[in-house]
Scaffold this motif. Sequence first.
Motif, PDB file in Angstrom:
ATOM      1  N   CYS A   1      15.173  11.918  21.735  1.00  0.00           N
ATOM      2  CA  CYS A   1      15.258  11.506  20.341  1.00  0.00           C
ATOM      3  C   CYS A   1      13.876  11.666  19.724  1.00  0.00           C
ATOM      4  CB  CYS A   1      15.715  10.050  20.281  1.00  0.00           C
ATOM      5  SG  CYS A   1      15.586   9.306  18.652  1.00  0.00           S
ATOM      6  N   CYS A   2      13.786  12.497  18.695  1.00  0.00           N
ATOM      7  CA  CYS A   2      12.508  12.724  18.037  1.00  0.00           C
ATOM      8  C   CYS A   2      12.626  12.228  16.603  1.00  0.00           C
ATOM      9  CB  CYS A   2      12.189  14.211  18.055  1.00  0.00           C
ATOM     10  SG  CYS A   2      10.574  14.609  17.373  1.00  0.00           S
ATOM     11  N   TYR A   3      11.669  11.433  16.176  1.00  0.00           N
ATOM     12  CA  TYR A   3      11.768  10.895  14.817  1.00  0.00           C
ATOM     13  C   TYR A   3      10.383  10.741  14.209  1.00  0.00           C
ATOM     14  CZ  TYR A   3      10.273   6.399  16.709  1.00  0.00           C
ATOM     15  OH  TYR A   3       9.545   5.412  17.305  1.00  0.00           O
ATOM     16  N   GLU A   4      10.363  10.834  12.901  1.00  0.00           N
ATOM     17  CA  GLU A   4       9.122  10.620  12.174  1.00  0.00           C
ATOM     18  C   GLU A   4       9.075   9.170  11.736  1.00  0.00           C
ATOM     19  OE1 GLU A   4       6.618  12.534   8.459  1.00  0.00           O
ATOM     20  OE2 GLU A   4       8.373  13.567   9.253  1.00  0.00           O
ATOM     21  N   GLN A   5       7.987   8.509  12.074  1.00  0.00           N
ATOM     22  CA  GLN A   5       7.851   7.104  11.699  1.00  0.00           C
ATOM     23  C   GLN A   5       7.595   7.030  10.206  1.00  0.00           C
ATOM     24  OE1 GLN A   5       5.111   5.231  14.281  1.00  0.00           O
ATOM     25  NE2 GLN A   5       6.136   3.270  14.148  1.00  0.00           N
ATOM     26  N   ARG A   6       8.485   6.337   9.503  1.00  0.00           N
ATOM     27  CA  ARG A   6       8.332   6.246   8.047  1.00  0.00           C
ATOM     28  C   ARG A   6       8.054   4.810   7.665  1.00  0.00           C
ATOM     29  NH1 ARG A   6      12.277  10.252   8.779  1.00  0.00           N
ATOM     30  NH2 ARG A   6      11.731  12.189   7.732  1.00  0.00           N
ATOM     31  N   THR A   7       7.072   4.624   6.791  1.00  0.00           N
ATOM     32  CA  THR A   7       6.653   3.264   6.469  1.00  0.00           C
ATOM     33  C   THR A   7       7.219   2.804   5.131  1.00  0.00           C
ATOM     34  OG1 THR A   7       4.668   4.250   5.557  1.00  0.00           O
ATOM     35  CG2 THR A   7       4.519   3.386   7.784  1.00  0.00           C
ATOM     36  N   MET A   8       7.987   3.683   4.472  1.00  0.00           N
ATOM     37  CA  MET A   8       8.495   3.365   3.146  1.00  0.00           C
ATOM     38  C   MET A   8       9.752   2.515   3.203  1.00  0.00           C
ATOM     39  SD  MET A   8       6.488   5.051   1.055  1.00  0.00           S
ATOM     40  CE  MET A   8       7.455   5.284  -0.453  1.00  0.00           C
ATOM     41  N   GLY A   9       9.890   1.617   2.229  1.00  0.00           N
ATOM     42  CA  GLY A   9      11.138   0.885   2.021  1.00  0.00           C
ATOM     43  C   GLY A   9      11.685   0.230   3.271  1.00  0.00           C
ATOM     44  N   LYS A  10      12.979   0.494   3.541  1.00  0.00           N
ATOM     45  CA  LYS A  10      13.650  -0.174   4.660  1.00  0.00           C
ATOM     46  C   LYS A  10      13.463   0.559   5.983  1.00  0.00           C
ATOM     47  CE  LYS A  10      17.360  -2.525   4.256  1.00  0.00           C
ATOM     48  NZ  LYS A  10      18.749  -2.975   4.130  1.00  0.00           N
ATOM     49  N   ASN A  11      12.786   1.714   5.941  1.00  0.00           N
ATOM     50  CA  ASN A  11      12.696   2.514   7.159  1.00  0.00           C
ATOM     51  C   ASN A  11      12.217   1.763   8.401  1.00  0.00           C
ATOM     52  OD1 ASN A  11      13.694   5.199   6.576  1.00  0.00           O
ATOM     53  ND2 ASN A  11      12.049   5.302   5.089  1.00  0.00           N
ATOM     54  N   PRO A  12      11.088   0.993   8.303  1.00  0.00           N
ATOM     55  CA  PRO A  12      10.593   0.314   9.512  1.00  0.00           C
ATOM     56  C   PRO A  12      11.627  -0.661  10.084  1.00  0.00           C
ATOM     57  CG  PRO A  12       8.939   0.269   7.779  1.00  0.00           C
ATOM     58  CD  PRO A  12      10.195   0.785   7.158  1.00  0.00           C
ATOM     59  N   GLU A  13      12.339  -1.330   9.184  1.00  0.00           N
ATOM     60  CA  GLU A  13      13.338  -2.306   9.594  1.00  0.00           C
ATOM     61  C   GLU A  13      14.513  -1.619  10.313  1.00  0.00           C
ATOM     62  OE1 GLU A  13      16.295  -5.031   7.013  1.00  0.00           O
ATOM     63  OE2 GLU A  13      14.323  -4.688   6.108  1.00  0.00           O
ATOM     64  N   ILE A  14      14.969  -0.497   9.744  1.00  0.00           N
ATOM     65  CA  ILE A  14      16.085   0.252  10.329  1.00  0.00           C
ATOM     66  C   ILE A  14      15.692   0.774  11.708  1.00  0.00           C
ATOM     67  CG2 ILE A  14      17.491   2.346  10.082  1.00  0.00           C
ATOM     68  CD1 ILE A  14      17.390   1.864   7.018  1.00  0.00           C
ATOM     69  N   GLU A  15      14.467   1.306  11.783  1.00  0.00           N
ATOM     70  CA  GLU A  15      13.941   1.822  13.041  1.00  0.00           C
ATOM     71  C   GLU A  15      13.910   0.726  14.114  1.00  0.00           C
ATOM     72  OE1 GLU A  15       9.750   3.469  13.306  1.00  0.00           O
ATOM     73  OE2 GLU A  15      10.760   4.757  11.840  1.00  0.00           O
ATOM     74  N   ARG A  16      13.396  -0.436  13.733  1.00  0.00           N
ATOM     75  CA  ARG A  16      13.286  -1.541  14.681  1.00  0.00           C
ATOM     76  C   ARG A  16      14.664  -1.953  15.176  1.00  0.00           C
ATOM     77  NH1 ARG A  16      11.546  -5.582  11.629  1.00  0.00           N
ATOM     78  NH2 ARG A  16      13.495  -6.720  11.915  1.00  0.00           N
ATOM     79  N   LYS A  17      15.608  -2.040  14.245  1.00  0.00           N
ATOM     80  CA  LYS A  17      16.969  -2.446  14.590  1.00  0.00           C
ATOM     81  C   LYS A  17      17.608  -1.433  15.550  1.00  0.00           C
ATOM     82  CE  LYS A  17      21.358  -3.762  12.512  1.00  0.00           C
ATOM     83  NZ  LYS A  17      22.178  -3.790  11.301  1.00  0.00           N
ATOM     84  N   TYR A  18      17.382  -0.157  15.257  1.00  0.00           N
ATOM     85  CA  TYR A  18      17.947   0.915  16.087  1.00  0.00           C
ATOM     86  C   TYR A  18      17.463   0.788  17.531  1.00  0.00           C
ATOM     87  CZ  TYR A  18      18.333   5.721  17.912  1.00  0.00           C
ATOM     88  OH  TYR A  18      18.570   6.831  18.687  1.00  0.00           O
ATOM     89  N   PHE A  19      16.152   0.636  17.705  1.00  0.00           N
ATOM     90  CA  PHE A  19      15.617   0.568  19.063  1.00  0.00           C
ATOM     91  C   PHE A  19      16.000  -0.726  19.773  1.00  0.00           C
ATOM     92  CE2 PHE A  19      12.929   4.043  17.436  1.00  0.00           C
ATOM     93  CZ  PHE A  19      13.254   4.981  18.410  1.00  0.00           C
TER      94      PHE A  19
END
Length: 212
Positions: A155-173
């Motif tokens: 799984c390759c992803y770009e870490q995005r700091t905008m808006g809800k991205n960090p929250e979605i990323e954290r939830k996913y992992f």
Amino acid sequence: AAMAGFVRELERRDGPALRLEQRAAGGVGSVVWDAALVLAKFLETGACPLARRHVLELGAGTGAVGIMAATLGANVTVTDLEELQELLMVNIENNKHLVTGSVRAKVLKWGEDVTEFQPPPDYILMADCIYYEESLEPLLKTLKDLTGPDTCVLCCYEQRTMGKNPEIERKYFELLQMDFELEKIPLDRHDEEYRSEDIHIVNIHRKQTVGP
């Protein structure tokens, strides 16, 4: 022209570049994202032996990653929604002379039945598939349904700091770690040119269930 396309070239270590058509219209699936380039070039480093392996790409978009895997000898199925099939077909056709394995495109909607994609592939490839909160659960269901004990998910992803991205990323992992073990691939193992501090590759395996 019905759809204005523009071609993105992706150099390969040996042989001609991949030529990937993109679409000006069509949302997130229709351009080659940086994470896809990083993952495609990582495959070329040879870290994962792909020859004659069964590979499935989720959320393939333009098909860059899956087609690269097919040029490295893998038997690949690139999957995405119905509306991206035409673009996938075009890119498979444009690059078929470079393919040493095989590659085909199929519709796969996350969260739905995956019987036709069984038995589990050796590798599942995902580039930039973590966007929308509402797609997390279906994506995780699909990953669980598709992976066998020996399936390696990259799984390759770009870490995005905008808006809800960090929250979605954290939830996913967080959700992922209930069923899977994660190992981040260090930056110095990425392609020396196609790498970025903000783009991560994670190696994911099913947790071994301990039987009685």
